[in-house]
Design an enzyme around this catalytic site. Structure first.
Site, PDB file in Angstrom:
ATOM      1  N   TYR A  33      28.770  35.067  41.855  1.00 25.09           N
ATOM      2  CA  TYR A  33      28.996  36.286  41.092  1.00 25.09           C
ATOM      3  C   TYR A  33      30.253  36.175  40.245  1.00 25.09           C
ATOM      4  O   TYR A  33      31.062  35.266  40.421  1.00 25.09           O
ATOM      5  CB  TYR A  33      29.060  37.497  42.031  1.00 25.09           C
ATOM      6  CG  TYR A  33      30.346  37.629  42.825  1.00 25.09           C
ATOM      7  CD1 TYR A  33      30.632  36.771  43.876  1.00 25.09           C
ATOM      8  CD2 TYR A  33      31.289  38.610  42.502  1.00 25.09           C
ATOM      9  CE1 TYR A  33      31.816  36.894  44.592  1.00 25.09           C
ATOM     10  CE2 TYR A  33      32.473  38.733  43.222  1.00 25.09           C
ATOM     11  CZ  TYR A  33      32.724  37.875  44.264  1.00 25.09           C
ATOM     12  OH  TYR A  33      33.892  37.978  44.963  1.00 25.09           O
ATOM     13  N   ARG A  52      33.862  29.657  34.764  1.00 24.09           N
ATOM     14  CA  ARG A  52      33.829  29.592  36.237  1.00 24.09           C
ATOM     15  C   ARG A  52      32.410  29.770  36.762  1.00 24.09           C
ATOM     16  O   ARG A  52      32.008  29.117  37.721  1.00 24.09           O
ATOM     17  CB  ARG A  52      34.760  30.626  36.856  1.00 24.09           C
ATOM     18  CG  ARG A  52      34.784  30.478  38.384  1.00 24.09           C
ATOM     19  CD  ARG A  52      35.835  31.322  39.047  1.00 24.09           C
ATOM     20  NE  ARG A  52      35.675  32.717  38.712  1.00 24.09           N
ATOM     21  CZ  ARG A  52      36.606  33.640  38.896  1.00 24.09           C
ATOM     22  NH1 ARG A  52      37.773  33.304  39.416  1.00 24.09           N
ATOM     23  NH2 ARG A  52      36.387  34.886  38.568  1.00 24.09           N
ATOM     24  N   ARG A 101      10.843  32.670  53.507  1.00 34.79           N
ATOM     25  CA  ARG A 101      12.179  32.269  53.963  1.00 34.79           C
ATOM     26  C   ARG A 101      12.148  30.823  54.434  1.00 34.79           C
ATOM     27  O   ARG A 101      11.304  30.461  55.245  1.00 34.79           O
ATOM     28  CB  ARG A 101      12.634  33.188  55.106  1.00 34.79           C
ATOM     29  CG  ARG A 101      14.022  32.876  55.634  1.00 34.79           C
ATOM     30  CD  ARG A 101      14.439  33.872  56.706  1.00 34.79           C
ATOM     31  NE  ARG A 101      15.782  33.599  57.207  1.00 34.79           N
ATOM     32  CZ  ARG A 101      16.041  32.782  58.226  1.00 34.79           C
ATOM     33  NH1 ARG A 101      15.066  32.173  58.876  1.00 34.79           N
ATOM     34  NH2 ARG A 101      17.294  32.582  58.621  1.00 34.79           N
ATOM     35  N   LYS A 150      32.564  30.767  43.780  1.00 35.46           N
ATOM     36  CA  LYS A 150      32.589  32.242  43.899  1.00 35.46           C
ATOM     37  C   LYS A 150      31.239  32.727  44.426  1.00 35.46           C
ATOM     38  O   LYS A 150      30.415  33.260  43.671  1.00 35.46           O
ATOM     39  CB  LYS A 150      32.949  32.862  42.539  1.00 35.46           C
ATOM     40  CG  LYS A 150      33.439  34.310  42.654  1.00 35.46           C
ATOM     41  CD  LYS A 150      34.110  34.731  41.380  1.00 35.46           C
ATOM     42  CE  LYS A 150      34.341  36.232  41.289  1.00 35.46           C
ATOM     43  NZ  LYS A 150      35.243  36.769  42.302  1.00 35.46           N
ATOM     44  N   GLU A 182      45.229  33.083  50.272  1.00 34.37           N
ATOM     45  CA  GLU A 182      45.106  34.079  49.187  1.00 34.37           C
ATOM     46  C   GLU A 182      44.821  35.436  49.814  1.00 34.37           C
ATOM     47  O   GLU A 182      44.772  35.573  51.037  1.00 34.37           O
ATOM     48  CB  GLU A 182      44.001  33.667  48.211  1.00 34.37           C
ATOM     49  CG  GLU A 182      42.649  33.483  48.867  1.00 34.37           C
ATOM     50  CD  GLU A 182      41.602  32.869  47.944  1.00 34.37           C
ATOM     51  OE1 GLU A 182      41.696  33.038  46.714  1.00 34.37           O
ATOM     52  OE2 GLU A 182      40.660  32.236  48.469  1.00 34.37           O
TER      53      GLU A 182
HETATM   54  N1  PLP Z   1      40.575  34.974  45.359  1.00 35.84           N
HETATM   55  C1  PLP Z   1      39.457  35.532  45.846  1.00 35.84           C
HETATM   56  C2  PLP Z   1      39.023  35.197  47.224  1.00 35.84           C
HETATM   57  C3  PLP Z   1      38.704  36.420  45.061  1.00 35.84           C
HETATM   58  O1  PLP Z   1      37.583  36.975  45.558  1.00 35.84           O
HETATM   59  C4  PLP Z   1      39.161  36.735  43.759  1.00 35.84           C
HETATM   60  C5  PLP Z   1      38.397  37.650  42.902  1.00 35.84           C
HETATM   61  O2  PLP Z   1      37.391  38.188  43.269  1.00 35.84           O
HETATM   62  C6  PLP Z   1      40.346  36.134  43.305  1.00 35.84           C
HETATM   63  C7  PLP Z   1      41.014  35.253  44.118  1.00 35.84           C
HETATM   64  C8  PLP Z   1      40.879  36.441  41.932  1.00 35.84           C
HETATM   65  O3  PLP Z   1      40.096  35.821  40.952  1.00 35.84           O
HETATM   66  P1  PLP Z   1      40.017  36.424  39.462  1.00 35.84           P
HETATM   67  O4  PLP Z   1      41.443  36.473  38.978  1.00 35.84           O
HETATM   68  O5  PLP Z   1      39.230  35.419  38.732  1.00 35.84           O
HETATM   69  O6  PLP Z   1      39.402  37.761  39.588  1.00 35.84           O
END
Ligand code: PLP
Length: 286
Positions: A33, A52, A101, A150, A182
């Site tokens: 996403y 990305r 599935r 992502k 993070e």
């Molecule tokens: N880290 C994680 C785990 C995230 O889910 C996100 C954004 O959803 C970010 C960092 C920040 O990424 P961005 O600056 O591209 O939104």
């Protein structure tokens, strides 16, 4: 006004939009996403999101649903149809619906599922919280090892957010081997003097597109940027801290595990980075 959403080539009222129960996104979290901010009706860093998205898809050997030009058209059409001034657009691509599935990936010609919807957030960039800052708690990072992709596997980040809320905080910083990785949905930074410190890119963290822009603007504004690991203790002892994400932009962090940072108020470096980021990204918005 009923929201209009996009599903596999169609713009539909949200209550008419459906995805199969056999969709790999639903059964396996087999999807990726992006969330793009909209300010003044324009898309922020659309190209960064496209780059990305392409990488996430390629790492998972998933087909791109359409060209970036078509994605741009869909984003703009949803902004128009839903009359969005400030807000965000959520996009999800899954490996589609193989009709049953199975752990085995479906045939390569299985069409991917593409879903987009808008969320209106009037005054998104003027959030009063940005003047006060976030309180964060630390929690163990027990996510999978490919956080650079992502994916829609957001159960643990969601659980960590709930742990933070229950503790009276705004978010959680995830910690692995004693080091901050993070936030639940954002990248984490500390500030010492004029030095901005954040974890280096690897598969341990998502490569935030806000992070990339903020580090570029920080260097241009003569701040020193250091990409390295840091601990919660070092963060608690820092002058300032902040997080970045596409929808929170640059958000101050004023408390970590109950310990106030510096003055306990958002710091000047953070405020400058928020202002720089918003000014520059608004100028480049499309
Ligand atoms: N880290 C994680 C785990 C995230 O889910 C996100 C954004 O959803 C970010 C960092 C920040 O990424 P961005 O600056 O591209 O939104």
């Amino acid at each position: 006004m009923t929201r209009t959403v996009y599903v596999n080539g169609q713009y539909l009222p949200e209550h008419e939009a459906t995805v199969s129960i056999f969709d790999r996104g639903f059964l396996m979290s087999d999807g990726v996403y992006e969330v793009t901010s909209v300010l003044d009706g324009k898309l922020i860093d659309f190209e960064g999101h496209c780059v990305r998205l392409a990488r996430s898809l390629s790492e998972l050997e998933m087909a791109a649903p359409c060209s970036n030009e078509t994605l741009l058209e869909i984003h703009r059409e949803l902004v128009r149809l839903n009359d969005i001034t400030d807000g965000m657009i959520y996009l999800q691509v899954t490996r589609g619906n193989p009709g049953d599935r199975d752990f085995v990936f479906p045939a390569e010609d299985t069409p991917p599922t593409l879903v987009l919807f808008t969320q209106s957030k009037p005054g998104l960039a003027d959030s009063p919280v940005a003047k006060v800052g976030w309180k964060v708690i630390s929690v163990p990072d027990v996510r999978w090892g490919r956080r650079d992709i992502k994916t829609t596997q957001l159960l643990y980040p969601s659980m960590a957010k709930m742990m933070a809320k229950k503790a009276g905080a705004d978010d959680a910083w995830l910690v692995e081997d004693g080091m901050v990785t993070e936030g639940t949905s954002n990248n984490a930074y500390i500030v010492k003097g004029k030095r901005i410190i954040t974890r280096a890119l690897s598969s341990d963290i998502l490569h935030g597109i806000t992070r990339a822009a903020v580090l570029r603007f920080a260097a241009e504004a003569q701040f020193e940027v250091e990409e390295r690991n840091f601990t919660i203790a070092e963060a608690q002892d820092a002058d300032e801290a902040f997080i970045t994400s596409a929808t929170a932009f640059v958000m101050p962090v004023v408390e970590i595990d109950g310990a106030a940072l510096g003055t306990g108020k958002p710091g000047s470096v953070t405020a400058r980075m928020r202002e720089l980021y918003l000014d520059e990204m608004r100028k480049a918005a499309i």
